[in-house]
Enzyme design. Sequence first.
Site, short mmCIF file in Angstrom:
data_model
loop_
_atom_site.label_atom_id
_atom_site.label_comp_id
_atom_site.label_asym_id
_atom_site.label_seq_id
_atom_site.Cartn_x
_atom_site.Cartn_y
_atom_site.Cartn_z
N CYS A 106 18.73 13.35 -41.14
CA CYS A 106 19.34 13.58 -40.01
C CYS A 106 20.46 14.25 -40.62
O CYS A 106 21.28 15.24 -39.93
CB CYS A 106 19.89 12.59 -39.26
SG CYS A 106 18.15 11.80 -38.27
C1 BEZ Z 1 16.54 10.23 -41.75
O1 BEZ Z 1 16.92 10.82 -41.27
O2 BEZ Z 1 16.43 10.25 -43.15
C2 BEZ Z 1 15.43 9.19 -41.16
C3 BEZ Z 1 15.62 8.56 -39.93
C4 BEZ Z 1 14.69 7.77 -39.50
C5 BEZ Z 1 13.53 7.42 -40.05
C6 BEZ Z 1 13.31 8.16 -41.27
C7 BEZ Z 1 14.37 9.03 -41.87
#
Ligand code: BEZ
Length: 213
Positions: free
Chosen positions: A46
Amino acid sequence: MATIRLGDEAPNFTAETSEGTINFHEWLGDSWGILFSHPADYTPVCTTELGTVARYTDEFQKRNVKVVALSVDGLESHRGWIKDINETQNTTVNFPIIADEDGKVSELYDMIHPNSDSKLTVRSVFVIDNNKKVKLIITYPASTGRNFDELLRVIDSLQLTAYYKVATPANWKNGDDCVVVPAIATADIPSVFPKGFKEVKPYLRMTPQPNLD
Ligand code: BEZ
């Protein structure tokens, strides 16, 4: 929760964001819009996604598109995380992030898919046109970061096909030839598309992109 489908009016809402309270429809005004969710603040994928969106500000502005992000985290979390995004992604986040702690907007837009995760939003994207109509819906899982070049490419197609009687073929990108829509009879193509056309098959007619010099 009603299913949102292409062509529907984007449901309106009022929400707290990192840039103050917004009424979605008023905030959109006459612009196109992107409403996109991410699973959680302070997560790696994210962080790269929101940094990329911030770095693409000029590209969205060129296309008259306003961008708003969403997660179920609160305002304090958003504000702290924005500092991290700015620091690590070499950018300045300059779009609002909705703090959807009560899940009101996530529910309205069906952004929580319980068989994927019972609490966190998936990576939803809604593209909304300047008449508040939903033009594109895509959903990615938490494990896969989105391709924002693809999003720009689709917006180019959506905006082109909104104004010209063309469709865009596989892997089209801005500047490539376009498909003449089937509703135009081949005999009428020269008057509609003076740049010319090529009839590959009676149902497959190509013409240069009409909005370019
Ligand atoms: C991420 O943004 O890295 C992420 C968020 C939730 C689950 C897996 C990855």
